[in-house]
Design an enzyme around this catalytic site. Structure first.
Site, PDB file in Angstrom:
ATOM      1  N   LYS A 137       6.916   0.447   6.960  1.00  0.00           N
ATOM      2  CA  LYS A 137       6.405   1.735   6.482  1.00  0.00           C
ATOM      3  C   LYS A 137       7.626   2.611   6.188  1.00  0.00           C
ATOM      4  O   LYS A 137       8.444   2.842   7.083  1.00  0.00           O
ATOM      5  CB  LYS A 137       5.539   2.368   7.566  1.00  0.00           C
ATOM      6  CG  LYS A 137       4.841   3.658   7.196  1.00  0.00           C
ATOM      7  CD  LYS A 137       3.841   4.003   8.301  1.00  0.00           C
ATOM      8  CE  LYS A 137       3.361   5.416   8.287  1.00  0.00           C
ATOM      9  NZ  LYS A 137       2.452   5.710   9.434  1.00  0.00           N
ATOM     10  N   ASP A 146      -7.950  10.812  15.789  1.00  0.00           N
ATOM     11  CA  ASP A 146      -8.222  10.607  14.364  1.00  0.00           C
ATOM     12  C   ASP A 146      -8.816   9.220  14.137  1.00  0.00           C
ATOM     13  O   ASP A 146      -8.412   8.486  13.248  1.00  0.00           O
ATOM     14  CB  ASP A 146      -6.924  10.781  13.548  1.00  0.00           C
ATOM     15  CG  ASP A 146      -7.218  10.970  12.055  1.00  0.00           C
ATOM     16  OD1 ASP A 146      -6.281  10.853  11.244  1.00  0.00           O
ATOM     17  OD2 ASP A 146      -8.405  11.208  11.719  1.00  0.00           O
ATOM     18  N   GLY A 189       0.845  -1.196   0.000  1.00  0.00           N
ATOM     19  CA  GLY A 189       0.000   0.000   0.000  1.00  0.00           C
ATOM     20  C   GLY A 189       0.871   1.233   0.000  1.00  0.00           C
ATOM     21  O   GLY A 189       2.022   1.179   0.432  1.00  0.00           O
ATOM     22  N   GLY A 235       0.354   5.429   0.850  1.00  0.00           N
ATOM     23  CA  GLY A 235      -0.577   6.495   1.239  1.00  0.00           C
ATOM     24  C   GLY A 235       0.031   7.840   0.895  1.00  0.00           C
ATOM     25  O   GLY A 235       0.830   7.950  -0.017  1.00  0.00           O
ATOM     26  N   GLY A 236      -0.296   8.851   1.645  1.00  0.00           N
ATOM     27  CA  GLY A 236       0.175  10.208   1.395  1.00  0.00           C
ATOM     28  C   GLY A 236       1.683  10.274   1.291  1.00  0.00           C
ATOM     29  O   GLY A 236       2.242  10.329   0.205  1.00  0.00           O
ATOM     30  N   PHE A 237       2.332  10.176   2.458  1.00  0.00           N
ATOM     31  CA  PHE A 237       3.793  10.334   2.419  1.00  0.00           C
ATOM     32  C   PHE A 237       4.485   9.057   2.871  1.00  0.00           C
ATOM     33  O   PHE A 237       5.580   9.091   3.360  1.00  0.00           O
ATOM     34  CB  PHE A 237       4.217  11.502   3.295  1.00  0.00           C
ATOM     35  CG  PHE A 237       3.578  11.522   4.667  1.00  0.00           C
ATOM     36  CD1 PHE A 237       2.545  12.425   4.982  1.00  0.00           C
ATOM     37  CD2 PHE A 237       3.969  10.624   5.653  1.00  0.00           C
ATOM     38  CE1 PHE A 237       1.944  12.420   6.236  1.00  0.00           C
ATOM     39  CE2 PHE A 237       3.370  10.616   6.906  1.00  0.00           C
ATOM     40  CZ  PHE A 237       2.357  11.519   7.206  1.00  0.00           C
ATOM     41  N   ALA A 238       3.800   7.919   2.706  1.00  0.00           N
ATOM     42  CA  ALA A 238       4.436   6.669   3.126  1.00  0.00           C
ATOM     43  C   ALA A 238       4.121   5.554   2.149  1.00  0.00           C
ATOM     44  O   ALA A 238       3.108   5.591   1.457  1.00  0.00           O
ATOM     45  CB  ALA A 238       3.922   6.281   4.515  1.00  0.00           C
ATOM     46  N   LYS A 239       5.041   4.591   2.131  1.00  0.00           N
ATOM     47  CA  LYS A 239       4.845   3.382   1.320  1.00  0.00           C
ATOM     48  C   LYS A 239       4.963   2.215   2.298  1.00  0.00           C
ATOM     49  O   LYS A 239       5.811   2.256   3.208  1.00  0.00           O
ATOM     50  CB  LYS A 239       5.964   3.316   0.261  1.00  0.00           C
ATOM     51  CG  LYS A 239       5.829   2.197  -0.729  1.00  0.00           C
ATOM     52  CD  LYS A 239       7.050   2.108  -1.648  1.00  0.00           C
ATOM     53  CE  LYS A 239       7.148   3.300  -2.600  1.00  0.00           C
ATOM     54  NZ  LYS A 239       8.199   3.076  -3.625  1.00  0.00           N
ATOM     55  N   VAL A 240       4.101   1.227   2.168  1.00  0.00           N
ATOM     56  CA  VAL A 240       4.150   0.085   3.095  1.00  0.00           C
ATOM     57  C   VAL A 240       4.501  -1.167   2.304  1.00  0.00           C
ATOM     58  O   VAL A 240       3.844  -1.461   1.302  1.00  0.00           O
ATOM     59  CB  VAL A 240       2.803  -0.104   3.819  1.00  0.00           C
ATOM     60  CG1 VAL A 240       2.862  -1.322   4.736  1.00  0.00           C
ATOM     61  CG2 VAL A 240       2.444   1.135   4.627  1.00  0.00           C
TER      62      VAL A 240
HETATM   63  O1  7LY Z   1       0.353  -5.032   6.878  1.00  0.00           O
HETATM   64  C1  7LY Z   1      -0.149  -3.990   6.474  1.00  0.00           C
HETATM   65  N1  7LY Z   1      -0.902  -3.914   5.356  1.00  0.00           N
HETATM   66  C2  7LY Z   1      -1.263  -4.930   4.527  1.00  0.00           C
HETATM   67  C3  7LY Z   1      -0.471  -6.080   4.361  1.00  0.00           C
HETATM   68  C4  7LY Z   1      -0.876  -7.075   3.460  1.00  0.00           C
HETATM   69  C5  7LY Z   1      -2.061  -6.941   2.747  1.00  0.00           C
HETATM   70  C6  7LY Z   1      -2.867  -5.797   2.929  1.00  0.00           C
HETATM   71  C7  7LY Z   1      -2.450  -4.780   3.819  1.00  0.00           C
HETATM   72  C8  7LY Z   1      -4.142  -5.599   2.180  1.00  0.00           C
HETATM   73  C9  7LY Z   1      -3.900  -5.430   0.709  1.00  0.00           C
HETATM   74  N2  7LY Z   1      -3.753  -6.752   0.017  1.00  0.00           N
HETATM   75  C10 7LY Z   1      -2.488  -7.449   0.336  1.00  0.00           C
HETATM   76  C11 7LY Z   1      -2.464  -7.982   1.762  1.00  0.00           C
HETATM   77  C12 7LY Z   1       0.059  -2.723   7.238  1.00  0.00           C
HETATM   78  C13 7LY Z   1       0.618  -2.790   8.503  1.00  0.00           C
HETATM   79  C14 7LY Z   1       0.829  -1.633   9.243  1.00  0.00           C
HETATM   80  C15 7LY Z   1       0.463  -0.397   8.703  1.00  0.00           C
HETATM   81  C16 7LY Z   1       0.675   0.818   9.480  1.00  0.00           C
HETATM   82  C17 7LY Z   1       0.893   0.890  10.818  1.00  0.00           C
HETATM   83  N3  7LY Z   1       1.027   2.192  11.136  1.00  0.00           N
HETATM   84  N4  7LY Z   1       0.888   2.921  10.015  1.00  0.00           N
HETATM   85  C18 7LY Z   1       0.673   2.099   8.992  1.00  0.00           C
HETATM   86  C19 7LY Z   1      -0.111  -0.307   7.445  1.00  0.00           C
HETATM   87  C20 7LY Z   1      -0.322  -1.472   6.709  1.00  0.00           C
HETATM   88  O2  7LY Z   1      -0.885  -1.436   5.473  1.00  0.00           O
HETATM   89  C21 7LY Z   1      -1.580  -0.275   5.050  1.00  0.00           C
HETATM   90  C22 7LY Z   1      -2.518  -0.730   3.962  1.00  0.00           C
HETATM   91  C23 7LY Z   1      -1.980  -1.317   2.828  1.00  0.00           C
HETATM   92  C24 7LY Z   1      -2.846  -1.757   1.826  1.00  0.00           C
HETATM   93  C25 7LY Z   1      -4.241  -1.619   1.977  1.00  0.00           C
HETATM   94  C26 7LY Z   1      -4.740  -1.031   3.137  1.00  0.00           C
HETATM   95  C27 7LY Z   1      -3.877  -0.596   4.139  1.00  0.00           C
END
Ligand code: 7LY
Length: 340
Positions: free
Chosen positions: A40, A132, A18, A20-25
């Site tokens: 992140k 939030d 994923g 978002g704004g200023f981050a990549k996960v």
């Molecule tokens: O593990 C995280 N996300 C994540 C991991 C695997 C999968 C998905 C999502 C859903 C999308 N399909 C693939 C499976 C994950 C963990 C921590 C944080 C986090 C903790 N503080 N800030 C951010 C953010 C994370 O993600 C954000 C995200 C990514 C894709 C969509 C929805 C959300």
């Protein structure tokens, strides 16, 4: 790239899940334990004025150890990047989960809402307000557990929760009337309103107050009037009315919420808000495995771990502990080296 060397030493970085704004996960594997994590990645230049928000988030997450709060394992900061190694939540956002199902049943809404109440009550007892709360900030792990994220706006007022807050923040649709009125407000009371908006979104699949025009949206929020679709039970309506109280002094408190009749219906027990994690006492098995691997005494390893530097040792400790609680062997797979 040299930016990634430090993180690449202990993690095999996989695909982006994923951005978002200023981050990549990105998904990653913690090599010494084999555990999957989320990393992140933020660019400090791109962060700009938002950098303090990341620092706030990191400091808050270091103090928040709860099974319904996304766990921070390690922080790596290089000249240009900040890496936060976090608990993996493969279920994605609660927001998408609701959208995919239109709306949730009362039973499923209750199961999720109890977890939210648990996490927020724990924060409030530690003197933090999230500020939030919304379905985008609640992730789902592979066991259908909710994990609260995004502590960039959370406040820990110096004088404790009684201190009043002034900064207007968070997402408008979830913001309490007193917050958007620009008045001084209590962070915990504003969180309770946001939980009301969250519960409404769970039960209905849409927001209680919504409008493309921000002025209209504010008027709707201040009116406190919202639609009540006929699928809502009378108990749900009562709880929504107690949470979405325009006057913060008449709003329900977390203590009243923990054993509210809607909350305990068919569950029989109030919400358990204490953390299941025990961080004050180090786990003996984990300390043993790590001291053997690092060829140091247990005392030395304990002293190192008790610094809670959120470095590779903190990550190895938390991830070994996660393996132990999931019934997997407490084993480190390769030398836990800190040197290149
Ligand atoms: O593990 C995280 N996300 C994540 C991991 C695997 C999968 C998905 C999502 C859903 C999308 N399909 C693939 C499976 C994950 C963990 C921590 C944080 C986090 C903790 N503080 N800030 C951010 C953010 C994370 O993600 C954000 C995200 C990514 C894709 C969509 C929805 C959300």
């Amino acid at each position: 790239v040299e930016e990634y060397n430090e993180i690449a030493r202990h993690y095999r970085i996989k695909e982006t899940v994923g951005s978002g704004g200023f981050a990549k996960v990105k998904r990653a594997v913690h090599l010494p334990t084999g555990e999957t994590v989320a990393i992140k990645i933020m660019d400090k230049v791109a962060l700009g004025a938002d950098l303090p928000r990341v620092k706030t988030e990191i400091e808050a997450m270091k103090n928040l150890h709860h099974h319904h709060i996304c766990r921070l394992y390690q922080v790596v900061e290089t000249s240009r990047k900040i890496f936060m190694v976090l608990e993996y939540c493969s279920g994605g956002e609660l927001f998408d989960y609701i959208v995919q199902r239109d709306r949730l049943s009362e039973i499923e809404s209750r199961a999720f809402f109890r977890q939210i109440v648990s996490a927020v009550t724990y924060m409030h007892y530690l003197g933090y307000a999230h500020r939030d709360l919304k379905p985008e900030n609640l992730l789902i792990d592979d066991e259908q557990n909710l994990k609260l994220i995004d502590f960039g706006l959370c406040a820990k007022p110096k004088g404790g929760m009684s201190d009043q807050l002034y900064t207007c923040c968070g997402s408008p649709a979830y913001a309490a009337p007193e917050l958007i009125a620009g008045k001084s407000y209590m962070g915990n009371e504003a969180d309770l309103w946001s939980m009301g908006v969250l519960l409404y979104a769970l039960l209905n699949g849409f927001l209680p107050f919504d409008d493309d025009n921000i002025g209209m949206l504010y008027r709707k929020i201040k009116s406190g009037k919202y639609d009540t679709p006929d699928w809502l039970s009378s108990e749900s309506l009562i709880l929504l009315k107690q949470l979405l109280q325009v006057d913060p002094k008449r709003r329900i408190t977390v203590d009243e919420l923990l054993n509210h009749v809607w909350i305990t219906k068919e569950m029989g027990v109030p919400v358990e808000w204490n953390s299941k994690y025990q961080t004050s006492v180090l786990d003996d098995d984990v300390v043993t495995e790590m001291s053997v691997h690092r060829k140091v005494s247990r005392e030395t390893m304990k002293a190192e771990l008790e610094k809670w530097n959120y470095d590779y040792l903190t990550a190895a400790y938390f991830l070994l502990l996660k393996k132990k609680t999931s019934g997997r062997p407490v084993r480190l797979q390769m030398t836990l080296d800190s040197e290149p």
